[in-house]
Design an enzyme around this catalytic site. Structure first.
Site, PDB file in Angstrom:
ATOM      1  N   ASP A  68       0.807  -1.221   0.000  1.00 15.44           N
ATOM      2  CA  ASP A  68       0.000   0.000   0.000  1.00 15.44           C
ATOM      3  C   ASP A  68       0.843   1.275   0.000  1.00 15.44           C
ATOM      4  O   ASP A  68       2.071   1.224   0.146  1.00 15.44           O
ATOM      5  CB  ASP A  68      -0.965  -0.006   1.202  1.00 15.44           C
ATOM      6  CG  ASP A  68      -0.279  -0.386   2.507  1.00 15.44           C
ATOM      7  OD1 ASP A  68       0.963  -0.386   2.564  1.00 15.44           O
ATOM      8  OD2 ASP A  68      -0.991  -0.693   3.480  1.00 15.44           O
ATOM      9  N   ASN A 137      -7.929  -2.530  13.961  1.00 16.88           N
ATOM     10  CA  ASN A 137      -9.311  -2.833  13.560  1.00 16.88           C
ATOM     11  C   ASN A 137      -9.375  -4.049  12.630  1.00 16.88           C
ATOM     12  O   ASN A 137     -10.416  -4.321  12.043  1.00 16.88           O
ATOM     13  CB  ASN A 137      -9.948  -1.600  12.886  1.00 16.88           C
ATOM     14  CG  ASN A 137      -9.203  -1.172  11.627  1.00 16.88           C
ATOM     15  OD1 ASN A 137      -8.283  -1.850  11.180  1.00 16.88           O
ATOM     16  ND2 ASN A 137      -9.609  -0.043  11.056  1.00 16.88           N
ATOM     17  N   HIS A 139      -7.453  -4.447   9.892  1.00 22.00           N
ATOM     18  CA  HIS A 139      -7.115  -4.219   8.483  1.00 22.00           C
ATOM     19  C   HIS A 139      -5.807  -4.913   8.122  1.00 22.00           C
ATOM     20  O   HIS A 139      -4.920  -5.093   8.953  1.00 22.00           O
ATOM     21  CB  HIS A 139      -7.108  -2.729   8.098  1.00 22.00           C
ATOM     22  CG  HIS A 139      -5.973  -1.900   8.602  1.00 22.00           C
ATOM     23  ND1 HIS A 139      -6.142  -0.641   9.143  1.00 22.00           N
ATOM     24  CD2 HIS A 139      -4.641  -2.105   8.628  1.00 22.00           C
ATOM     25  CE1 HIS A 139      -4.987  -0.133   9.469  1.00 22.00           C
ATOM     26  NE2 HIS A 139      -4.050  -0.990   9.172  1.00 22.00           N
TER      27      HIS A 139
HETATM   28  C1  GLP Z   1      -0.543   0.522   8.637  1.00 12.86           C
HETATM   29  C2  GLP Z   1      -0.215  -0.264   7.373  1.00 12.86           C
HETATM   30  C3  GLP Z   1      -0.413  -1.735   7.570  1.00 12.86           C
HETATM   31  C4  GLP Z   1       0.223  -2.177   8.863  1.00 12.86           C
HETATM   32  C5  GLP Z   1      -0.470  -1.501  10.018  1.00 12.86           C
HETATM   33  C6  GLP Z   1       0.082  -1.903  11.381  1.00 12.86           C
HETATM   34  O1  GLP Z   1      -1.839   1.017   8.676  1.00 12.86           O
HETATM   35  N1  GLP Z   1      -0.930   0.147   6.228  1.00 12.86           N
HETATM   36  O2  GLP Z   1       0.127  -2.435   6.459  1.00 12.86           O
HETATM   37  O3  GLP Z   1       0.152  -3.552   8.995  1.00 12.86           O
HETATM   38  O4  GLP Z   1      -0.327  -0.114   9.866  1.00 12.86           O
HETATM   39  O5  GLP Z   1       1.239  -1.168  11.676  1.00 12.86           O
HETATM   40  P1  GLP Z   1       2.210  -1.452  12.848  1.00 12.86           P
HETATM   41  O6  GLP Z   1       3.067  -2.600  12.425  1.00 12.86           O
HETATM   42  O7  GLP Z   1       3.019  -0.194  13.003  1.00 12.86           O
HETATM   43  O8  GLP Z   1       1.389  -1.751  14.044  1.00 12.86           O
END
Ligand code: GLP
Length: 243
Positions: A68, A137, A139
């Site tokens: 992304d 959440n 995602h």
């Molecule tokens: C972002 C990214 C995701 C990632 C998520 C969790 O929103 N788009 O791909 O998995 O955050 O991030 P973190 O690893 O910092 O908790």
């Protein structure tokens, strides 16, 4: 099938994560990697750089596709995912930059850019190993909870809680882009193998829900339960509610 690997230190976490990627590259130097951003995989990338510097792995023939990118952030913006990948991994290994793909956050026509990304993914065939983090959440990539999910790369409006969670990287929540472009759930699930990584107590509940709860578009990560080969790499805190 979900294989849960629970580790007890950051060092182990990074070794197991990087070990999976390294094993793949050693057996198939032309492997296609699906890569993720966020704070969770950073140590895994550092470990991969170390393995590369020791001469144990090469990325020279590898191609990569990132999940992304924020809409509106130029590739050199400090918080763009392209810059993140360059700084945390690509600049330190022997991958050909032309073989690294991150959705284009500044495309004049984002919908068209999303179609083009899907076309490139289709042309590549199948991602051999897709790395994933998970949002609070549920995602994955930026596939946010919704009544309907998209199979292919698309533009998505970020949820308020996602922007709030990612505000820590910006001066304020107002600076966090409102939209992103993300690979779709269909492309993620098409990968040969998936490595889902999570750390910290704040991920324990959502992991439990995603991995043992019902399949629902309201928790996009729950669809990983349908995949034949997922490795879940967690520390003790994130895995606290998983047996
Ligand atoms: C972002 C990214 C995701 C990632 C998520 C969790 O929103 N788009 O791909 O998995 O955050 O991030 P973190 O690893 O910092 O908790």
């Amino acid at each position: 099938m979900l294989n849960i690997v629970k580790v007890s230190s950051d060092e182990q976490f990074n070794e197991v994560g990087a070990g999976l990627v390294a094993g793949l590259l050693q057996s198939n130097p032309r492997a296609i990697l699906g890569l993720a951003t966020g704070s969770t995989p950073v140590g895994v990338y550092s470990q991969l750089i170390e393995l590369f510097q020791k001469g144990l792995i090469s990325f020279a023939q590898t191609r990569s596709f990132n999940l992304d990118e924020y809409i509106g952030l130029a590739p050199d913006h400090p918080e763009s995912y392209r810059r993140f990948m360059n700084e945390k991994l690509f600049n330190h290994i022997d991958i050909d930059m032309r073989n690294t793909h991150v959705p284009d956050g500044t495309a004049a026509d984002p919908e068209q850019a999303a179609l083009e990304y899907t076309r490139m993914l289709d042309e590549a065939g199948q991602i051999d190993l897709q790395l994933l983090g998970i949002g609070h959440n549920g995602h994955i990539g930026f596939n946010e909870p919704a009544d309907e999910l998209q199979a292919h790369t698309h533009v998505v409006e970020l949820k308020k809680d996602t922007r709030a969670a990612n505000a820590r990287f910006f001066n304020s929540v107002d600076e966090v882009p409102t939209h992103a472009m993300t690979m779709g759930i269909g492309s993620i699930l098409k990968s040969r193998q998936i490595l889902l990584m999570a750390k910290g107590a704040s991920k324990a509940d959502i992991l439990k829900r995603a991995l043992t709860g019902p399949l629902t578009t309201q928790c996009p990560a729950s669809l990983l339960q349908t995949h034949p080969n997922v490795v879940i790499l967690v520390d003790q805190a994130a895995g606290g509610r998983l047996s």
